[in-house]
Write a protein that holds these residues in place. Sequence first.
Motif, PDB file in Angstrom:
ATOM      1  N   GLY A 284       0.844  -1.182   0.000  1.00 46.08           N
ATOM      2  CA  GLY A 284       0.000   0.000   0.000  1.00 46.08           C
ATOM      3  C   GLY A 284       0.884   1.238   0.000  1.00 46.08           C
ATOM      4  O   GLY A 284       2.105   1.140   0.103  1.00 46.08           O
ATOM      5  N   TYR A 285       0.299   2.423  -0.138  1.00 46.19           N
ATOM      6  CA  TYR A 285       1.135   3.622  -0.198  1.00 46.19           C
ATOM      7  C   TYR A 285       1.654   3.995   1.181  1.00 46.19           C
ATOM      8  O   TYR A 285       0.892   4.165   2.117  1.00 46.19           O
ATOM      9  N   VAL A 286       2.966   4.105   1.285  1.00 47.80           N
ATOM     10  CA  VAL A 286       3.615   4.480   2.542  1.00 47.80           C
ATOM     11  C   VAL A 286       4.716   5.483   2.216  1.00 47.80           C
ATOM     12  O   VAL A 286       5.527   5.257   1.313  1.00 47.80           O
ATOM     13  N   GLY A 287       4.764   6.594   2.939  1.00 45.02           N
ATOM     14  CA  GLY A 287       5.846   7.552   2.754  1.00 45.02           C
ATOM     15  C   GLY A 287       7.065   7.134   3.557  1.00 45.02           C
ATOM     16  O   GLY A 287       6.941   6.759   4.721  1.00 45.02           O
ATOM     17  N   ASP A 319       4.299   1.957   9.767  1.00 44.77           N
ATOM     18  CA  ASP A 319       4.126   1.481   8.390  1.00 44.77           C
ATOM     19  C   ASP A 319       5.446   1.516   7.629  1.00 44.77           C
ATOM     20  O   ASP A 319       5.765   0.602   6.863  1.00 44.77           O
ATOM     21  N   ALA A 320       6.224   2.574   7.848  1.00 46.67           N
ATOM     22  CA  ALA A 320       7.518   2.678   7.174  1.00 46.67           C
ATOM     23  C   ALA A 320       8.462   1.562   7.617  1.00 46.67           C
ATOM     24  O   ALA A 320       9.203   0.993   6.805  1.00 46.67           O
ATOM     25  N   ILE A 324      10.527  -1.442   5.503  1.00 39.53           N
ATOM     26  CA  ILE A 324      11.937  -1.801   5.662  1.00 39.53           C
ATOM     27  C   ILE A 324      12.070  -3.280   6.005  1.00 39.53           C
ATOM     28  O   ILE A 324      12.938  -3.988   5.465  1.00 39.53           O
ATOM     29  N   GLU A 325      11.221  -3.777   6.887  1.00 31.99           N
ATOM     30  CA  GLU A 325      11.279  -5.194   7.243  1.00 31.99           C
ATOM     31  C   GLU A 325      11.039  -6.077   6.018  1.00 31.99           C
ATOM     32  O   GLU A 325      11.720  -7.088   5.818  1.00 31.99           O
ATOM     33  N   ARG A 326      10.082  -5.688   5.190  1.00 30.82           N
ATOM     34  CA  ARG A 326       9.800  -6.470   3.977  1.00 30.82           C
ATOM     35  C   ARG A 326      10.991  -6.424   3.015  1.00 30.82           C
ATOM     36  O   ARG A 326      11.380  -7.456   2.444  1.00 30.82           O
ATOM     37  N   ALA A 327      11.596  -5.251   2.860  1.00 32.05           N
ATOM     38  CA  ALA A 327      12.745  -5.119   1.963  1.00 32.05           C
ATOM     39  C   ALA A 327      13.923  -5.955   2.447  1.00 32.05           C
ATOM     40  O   ALA A 327      14.576  -6.651   1.662  1.00 32.05           O
TER      41      ALA A 327
END
Length: 337
Positions: A284-287, A319-320, A324-327
């Motif tokens: 989803g959109y996250v800044g 959310d940010a 980072i965790e997913r990346a």
Amino acid sequence: IYNCLALSVEGPDDVVATPLPAYSIYQQQTSMLRGTFTTFGGGALRVPTPESLRELFRATNCKPESSQKLRVLVLCLPNNPTGAMLTVDEARELCETLDELWEQYYVCDPAGGFSVILDEVYVGITSKPSASLLAYASERLRNAIFLVSSCSKGLGAMPGARAAWITAPNADAIPELAKIQLVCTGNASTLSQVGLKGSLDFLRANPGQMDEIWRYYQVRTALVVRRLQEISAKFGLGPIAEESEATFYVWCNFGSLPRVAGKSETDLEFTGFLKSLCGDSATGYVGLAAVPGSAFEMPGSELRLRLSCAREDLADLSDAMRVIERAVGIVCEEGRP
């Protein structure tokens, strides 16, 4: 900063130095003035040390067949991006060392020695009072100091206003700075100037508000550091971040990540990969306000990033961290031997 540099830099023989990591605008403005820019410390020092200063002055002023001389030392403390700041003992030691170096290299200098620019725009966003060289400098060193402050960070309530001022103990320098301001740089808008005065008047009347400013940002930086530590433990990585002493940034080290082509071979790749996940169907959109370490003169291969925590809603930061965790998970999976 530009106005202060312009007083001392006339060409390639004039060297401007700052410790790593270094805010990129210092190099850009030195180049505009045709000066020579250099860094020192290698990024391993929390703050400059007496020995690192001695090595810098020795390396700059004693080059064979060179007329270069160090003319400006720029110190960003509290530091952007690391959040480090000086203790009282460290500030005193640095002042003593700079006096020693003046005696060693500039007693007979026809150009009048060197200046020290103290970029202290993050004063006010600190875990404890920040020690400034200006408070412990000898009279000679004080007259060589230019202190730059701003109302757009810890000393004000106008983020983004970019209204700043220079404090110069040497009164003779003020008219020269004013001339440079008039012909070379833009002035702060009337609205910013009114806001600057109002902000400073308020803080003088309510000094405890500065503690509130730090507590506000500390909640946010602590959340980010805690989540980064959890991510590090989950994927078996080395330490990514430590609690900041100041500012609203977290200085990250993703150097223990596997290197995956297109994703994590450089800090620019990793920043781009993070941002590519900020708006995909899974996230989803996250800044995500991430700046690569190479923007601060650090090697891109070290995978350092500066994360900004200046968000009102803590859920945005959570959310940010999810991005980072997913990346990190994707890179670790793809980079697995």
